[in-house]
Scaffold this motif. Structure first.
Motif, PDB file in Angstrom:
ATOM      1  N   LEU A 275       1.399 -41.162  -2.415  1.00 16.06           N
ATOM      2  CA  LEU A 275       0.639 -42.396  -2.571  1.00 16.06           C
ATOM      3  C   LEU A 275       1.345 -43.313  -3.560  1.00 16.06           C
ATOM      4  CD1 LEU A 275      -1.987 -44.129  -2.222  1.00 16.06           C
ATOM      5  CD2 LEU A 275      -2.951 -42.794  -4.122  1.00 16.06           C
ATOM      6  N   ILE A 276       1.470 -44.590  -3.200  1.00 20.25           N
ATOM      7  CA  ILE A 276       1.979 -45.616  -4.106  1.00 20.25           C
ATOM      8  C   ILE A 276       0.871 -46.631  -4.304  1.00 20.25           C
ATOM      9  CG2 ILE A 276       3.703 -47.410  -4.491  1.00 20.25           C
ATOM     10  CD1 ILE A 276       5.566 -45.912  -2.596  1.00 20.25           C
ATOM     11  N   VAL A 277       0.571 -46.938  -5.568  1.00 14.96           N
ATOM     12  CA  VAL A 277      -0.466 -47.917  -5.882  1.00 14.96           C
ATOM     13  C   VAL A 277       0.204 -49.156  -6.443  1.00 14.96           C
ATOM     14  CG1 VAL A 277      -2.652 -48.347  -7.050  1.00 14.96           C
ATOM     15  CG2 VAL A 277      -2.012 -46.004  -6.446  1.00 14.96           C
ATOM     16  N   THR A 278      -0.068 -50.304  -5.847  1.00 11.57           N
ATOM     17  CA  THR A 278       0.552 -51.544  -6.276  1.00 11.57           C
ATOM     18  C   THR A 278      -0.475 -52.666  -6.228  1.00 11.57           C
ATOM     19  OG1 THR A 278       2.442 -53.013  -5.918  1.00 11.57           O
ATOM     20  CG2 THR A 278       1.409 -52.079  -3.952  1.00 11.57           C
TER      21      THR A 278
ATOM     22  N   ALA B 134       7.206 -57.024  -6.026  1.00 15.24           N
ATOM     23  CA  ALA B 134       6.652 -57.669  -4.840  1.00 15.24           C
ATOM     24  C   ALA B 134       6.096 -56.632  -3.872  1.00 15.24           C
ATOM     25  CB  ALA B 134       7.719 -58.515  -4.162  1.00 15.24           C
ATOM     26  N   TYR B 135       4.894 -56.880  -3.390  1.00 20.04           N
ATOM     27  CA  TYR B 135       4.209 -55.943  -2.488  1.00 20.04           C
ATOM     28  C   TYR B 135       5.034 -55.669  -1.241  1.00 20.04           C
ATOM     29  CZ  TYR B 135       0.821 -54.278   0.943  1.00 20.04           C
ATOM     30  OH  TYR B 135       0.178 -53.560   1.917  1.00 20.04           O
ATOM     31  N   ASP B 136       5.605 -56.708  -0.647  1.00 21.67           N
ATOM     32  CA  ASP B 136       6.387 -56.519   0.579  1.00 21.67           C
ATOM     33  C   ASP B 136       7.592 -55.616   0.340  1.00 21.67           C
ATOM     34  OD1 ASP B 136       4.634 -58.114   1.954  1.00 21.67           O
ATOM     35  OD2 ASP B 136       5.863 -59.916   1.831  1.00 21.67           O
TER      36      ASP B 136
ATOM     37  N   VAL C  16       7.699 -53.153  -1.806  1.00 21.41           N
ATOM     38  CA  VAL C  16       7.189 -51.787  -1.913  1.00 21.41           C
ATOM     39  C   VAL C  16       6.931 -51.206  -0.528  1.00 21.41           C
ATOM     40  CG1 VAL C  16       5.313 -50.348  -2.781  1.00 21.41           C
ATOM     41  CG2 VAL C  16       6.160 -52.247  -4.170  1.00 21.41           C
ATOM     42  N   VAL C  17       6.298 -51.977   0.333  1.00 21.01           N
ATOM     43  CA  VAL C  17       6.006 -51.510   1.684  1.00 21.01           C
ATOM     44  C   VAL C  17       7.292 -51.215   2.446  1.00 21.01           C
ATOM     45  CG1 VAL C  17       5.010 -52.171   3.909  1.00 21.01           C
ATOM     46  CG2 VAL C  17       3.795 -52.688   1.787  1.00 21.01           C
ATOM     47  N   ALA C  18       8.298 -52.073   2.279  1.00 19.31           N
ATOM     48  CA  ALA C  18       9.567 -51.866   2.977  1.00 19.31           C
ATOM     49  C   ALA C  18      10.221 -50.553   2.560  1.00 19.31           C
ATOM     50  CB  ALA C  18      10.500 -53.038   2.709  1.00 19.31           C
ATOM     51  N   VAL C  19      10.215 -50.265   1.264  1.00 22.96           N
ATOM     52  CA  VAL C  19      10.802 -49.015   0.778  1.00 22.96           C
ATOM     53  C   VAL C  19      10.000 -47.822   1.286  1.00 22.96           C
ATOM     54  CG1 VAL C  19      11.338 -47.637  -1.261  1.00 22.96           C
ATOM     55  CG2 VAL C  19      11.779 -50.094  -1.274  1.00 22.96           C
ATOM     56  N   ALA C  20       8.684 -47.929   1.236  1.00 28.03           N
ATOM     57  CA  ALA C  20       7.828 -46.834   1.705  1.00 28.03           C
ATOM     58  C   ALA C  20       8.081 -46.531   3.177  1.00 28.03           C
ATOM     59  CB  ALA C  20       6.364 -47.187   1.477  1.00 28.03           C
ATOM     60  N   ASN C  21       8.239 -47.544   3.975  1.00 25.25           N
ATOM     61  CA  ASN C  21       8.456 -47.353   5.409  1.00 25.25           C
ATOM     62  C   ASN C  21       9.805 -46.734   5.726  1.00 25.25           C
ATOM     63  OD1 ASN C  21       5.939 -48.375   6.067  1.00 25.25           O
ATOM     64  ND2 ASN C  21       6.682 -50.460   6.398  1.00 25.25           N
ATOM     65  N   ASP C  22      10.747 -46.837   4.785  1.00 25.16           N
ATOM     66  CA  ASP C  22      12.078 -46.260   4.993  1.00 25.16           C
ATOM     67  C   ASP C  22      12.154 -44.785   4.599  1.00 25.16           C
ATOM     68  OD1 ASP C  22      13.211 -48.515   6.068  1.00 25.16           O
ATOM     69  OD2 ASP C  22      14.038 -49.244   4.169  1.00 25.16           O
ATOM     70  N   MET C  23      11.094 -44.265   3.997  1.00 24.09           N
ATOM     71  CA  MET C  23      11.106 -42.862   3.580  1.00 24.09           C
ATOM     72  C   MET C  23      10.936 -41.949   4.794  1.00 24.09           C
ATOM     73  SD  MET C  23       8.907 -42.913   0.037  1.00 24.09           S
ATOM     74  CE  MET C  23       9.278 -44.076  -1.278  1.00 24.09           C
ATOM     75  N   ASP C  24      11.466 -40.731   4.665  1.00 26.76           N
ATOM     76  CA  ASP C  24      11.355 -39.761   5.754  1.00 26.76           C
ATOM     77  C   ASP C  24       9.894 -39.496   6.109  1.00 26.76           C
ATOM     78  OD1 ASP C  24      14.096 -39.539   5.902  1.00 26.76           O
ATOM     79  OD2 ASP C  24      14.185 -37.826   4.520  1.00 26.76           O
ATOM     80  N   GLU C  25       9.067 -39.367   5.075  1.00 23.41           N
ATOM     81  CA  GLU C  25       7.625 -39.221   5.273  1.00 23.41           C
ATOM     82  C   GLU C  25       6.950 -40.343   4.505  1.00 23.41           C
ATOM     83  OE1 GLU C  25       6.042 -35.377   4.513  1.00 23.41           O
ATOM     84  OE2 GLU C  25       7.687 -34.312   5.514  1.00 23.41           O
ATOM     85  N   PRO C  26       6.722 -41.482   5.158  1.00 21.66           N
ATOM     86  CA  PRO C  26       6.177 -42.659   4.462  1.00 21.66           C
ATOM     87  C   PRO C  26       4.860 -42.358   3.754  1.00 21.66           C
ATOM     88  CG  PRO C  26       6.963 -43.263   6.636  1.00 21.66           C
ATOM     89  CD  PRO C  26       6.985 -41.764   6.576  1.00 21.66           C
ATOM     90  N   PRO C  27       4.776 -42.686   2.476  1.00 17.31           N
ATOM     91  CA  PRO C  27       3.525 -42.477   1.741  1.00 17.31           C
ATOM     92  C   PRO C  27       2.514 -43.572   2.069  1.00 17.31           C
ATOM     93  CG  PRO C  27       5.109 -43.550   0.334  1.00 17.31           C
ATOM     94  CD  PRO C  27       5.830 -43.266   1.628  1.00 17.31           C
TER      95      PRO C  27
ATOM     96  N   ILE D 237      -1.438 -48.413  -1.384  1.00 17.13           N
ATOM     97  CA  ILE D 237      -2.702 -49.099  -1.658  1.00 17.13           C
ATOM     98  C   ILE D 237      -2.422 -50.274  -2.572  1.00 17.13           C
ATOM     99  CG2 ILE D 237      -4.941 -48.934  -2.814  1.00 17.13           C
ATOM    100  CD1 ILE D 237      -5.161 -46.103  -1.947  1.00 17.13           C
ATOM    101  N   SER D 238      -2.907 -51.430  -2.189  1.00 11.56           N
ATOM    102  CA  SER D 238      -2.782 -52.622  -3.028  1.00 11.56           C
ATOM    103  C   SER D 238      -4.139 -52.952  -3.623  1.00 11.56           C
ATOM    104  CB  SER D 238      -2.275 -53.800  -2.190  1.00 11.56           C
ATOM    105  OG  SER D 238      -2.098 -54.944  -2.993  1.00 11.56           O
ATOM    106  N   LEU D 239      -4.215 -52.952  -4.950  1.00 15.84           N
ATOM    107  CA  LEU D 239      -5.448 -53.282  -5.655  1.00 15.84           C
ATOM    108  C   LEU D 239      -5.376 -54.736  -6.088  1.00 15.84           C
ATOM    109  CD1 LEU D 239      -5.809 -50.082  -7.889  1.00 15.84           C
ATOM    110  CD2 LEU D 239      -6.724 -50.484  -5.592  1.00 15.84           C
ATOM    111  N   ASP D 240      -6.229 -55.589  -5.528  1.00 17.82           N
ATOM    112  CA  ASP D 240      -6.105 -57.032  -5.722  1.00 17.82           C
ATOM    113  C   ASP D 240      -7.423 -57.684  -6.138  1.00 17.82           C
ATOM    114  OD1 ASP D 240      -3.379 -56.970  -4.818  1.00 17.82           O
ATOM    115  OD2 ASP D 240      -4.170 -56.761  -2.781  1.00 17.82           O
ATOM    116  N   PRO D 241      -7.998 -57.291  -7.264  1.00 13.86           N
ATOM    117  CA  PRO D 241      -9.283 -57.876  -7.689  1.00 13.86           C
ATOM    118  C   PRO D 241      -9.113 -59.266  -8.277  1.00 13.86           C
ATOM    119  CG  PRO D 241      -8.509 -56.356  -9.362  1.00 13.86           C
ATOM    120  CD  PRO D 241      -7.531 -56.262  -8.216  1.00 13.86           C
ATOM    121  N   ASN D 242     -10.093 -60.103  -8.052  1.00  9.72           N
ATOM    122  CA  ASN D 242     -10.125 -61.439  -8.650  1.00  9.72           C
ATOM    123  C   ASN D 242     -11.348 -61.654  -9.532  1.00  9.72           C
ATOM    124  OD1 ASN D 242      -7.798 -63.102  -7.526  1.00  9.72           O
ATOM    125  ND2 ASN D 242      -8.649 -62.217  -5.654  1.00  9.72           N
ATOM    126  N   THR D 243     -12.334 -60.787  -9.419  1.00 11.14           N
ATOM    127  CA  THR D 243     -13.560 -60.917 -10.191  1.00 11.14           C
ATOM    128  C   THR D 243     -13.902 -59.578 -10.832  1.00 11.14           C
ATOM    129  OG1 THR D 243     -15.025 -60.289  -8.359  1.00 11.14           O
ATOM    130  CG2 THR D 243     -14.422 -62.633  -8.537  1.00 11.14           C
TER     131      THR D 243
END
Length: 296
Positions: A85-88, A98-100, A102-113, A116-122
């Motif tokens: 799991l990667i939390v960003t 940059a979120y994109d 992180v996703v690109a690196v995760a997708n390149d892994m042998d077993e993609p993790p 989760i993007s935590l994006d609260p504003n309030t």
């Protein structure tokens, strides 16, 4: 579970949920709790050290306009760690890798993790991130307990200040140029018994002029430069003593934004209690955070 946290607020939340032993890497800015300092770092700051506030702002704007982040990700190390799991986050383009990317690196892994993007504003959305992360990590009971405890502390503050006056408050997130705090901070000010005269709840922090801050006629000014502790915030305030004096506020204080306001994590409730003790010391006389009075 093997977890990599790419956001300081997420690191704090993971430890608060009892997942510290499962956190295998963090960012170079993750400094709380102290155990986080023992974890490997997978990011670094690409800005030159020793820049002034204005130089930092200029460098951030330049990189943002080019679509570049101010943090670099050690992609090779991240891949070697084989996280589950990667939390960003994606809510602030200058606060993390940059979120994109992180996703690109995760997708390149042998077993993609999972990512989760935590994006609260309030404030409510901050509590929602507790539920999101607790669900993803099978810590539902711990998440419910943390939300309940935080909610109870918020309620105690709101009840304590309910009968008091509502001073006009300006929360300054940067001083050169001036930025007023947005997102969850205006709500914290309201809960603490004040009236935020410049910021808008749920909206991004916004650049203003000193003339606009003067026109807002704040009674209390809280200097909370993003990512800085109270001592650095105090030094920044001293460098802008003339501008702050011109505001005519009855009180100007510097606080630890990095700990209590910049990061949408478990400690924003400590920030709320600190604000309440600043705005209404007669009603909330004690708080765990530090507020340094700026003598003008």
């Amino acid at each position: 579970m093997r977890i990599v946290s790419l956001v300081p607020s997420a690191t704090e939340l993971l430890f608060a949920l009892g997942l510290g032993d499962e956190v295998i890497a963090v960012t170079h800015e993750c400094d709380y709790p102290l155990e986080a300092l023992e974890r490997p770092r997978v990011t670094r700051d690409v800005l030159e050290p020793g820049l002034s506030a204005r130089q930092i702002d200029a460098a951030v704007r330049e990189r943002t306009e080019r679509g570049e982040a101010i943090y670099a990700l050690d992609e090779e190390h991240l891949i070697e760690l084989e996280p589950d799991l990667i939390v960003t986050q994606a809510v602030c383009e200058v606060c993390a890798v940059a979120y994109d990317d992180v996703v690109a690196v995760a997708n390149d892994m042998d077993e993609p993790p999972s990512v989760i993007s935590l994006d609260p504003n309030t404030d409510g959305e901050v509590l929602g991130t507790v539920r999101t992360l607790a669900e993803a990590t099978d810590r539902r009971a711990e998440g419910v307990a943390l939300v309940r405890e935080t909610g109870s502390r918020i309620d105690r503050v709101r009840l304590a200040v309910r009968s008091g006056p509502r001073p006009r408050v300006a929360a300054l997130e940067w001083l050169d140029p001036v930025f007023v705090a947005g997102h969850w901070t205006p709500q914290l000010i309201e809960y603490a018994g004040g009236e935020d005269v410049l910021g808008f709840a749920g909206e991004p922090s916004e650049e203003r002029s000193w003339e606009e801050v003067v026109a807002a006629q704040p009674d209390v000014v809280v200097v909370m430069p993003c990512g800085y502790d109270a001592q650095i915030a105090y030094r920044e305030a001293e460098m802008h003593r003339d501008e702050l004096r011109a505001l005519g506020a009855g009180e100007v204080v510097a606080v630890n934004a990095a700990a209590y306001f910049s990061r949408p994590g478990p400690r924003i409730v400590d920030g709320l209690e600190l604000l309440a003790s600043i705005i209404h010391p007669e009603l909330v006389p004690e708080a765990s955070g530090e507020a340094l009075t700026v003598e003008l």
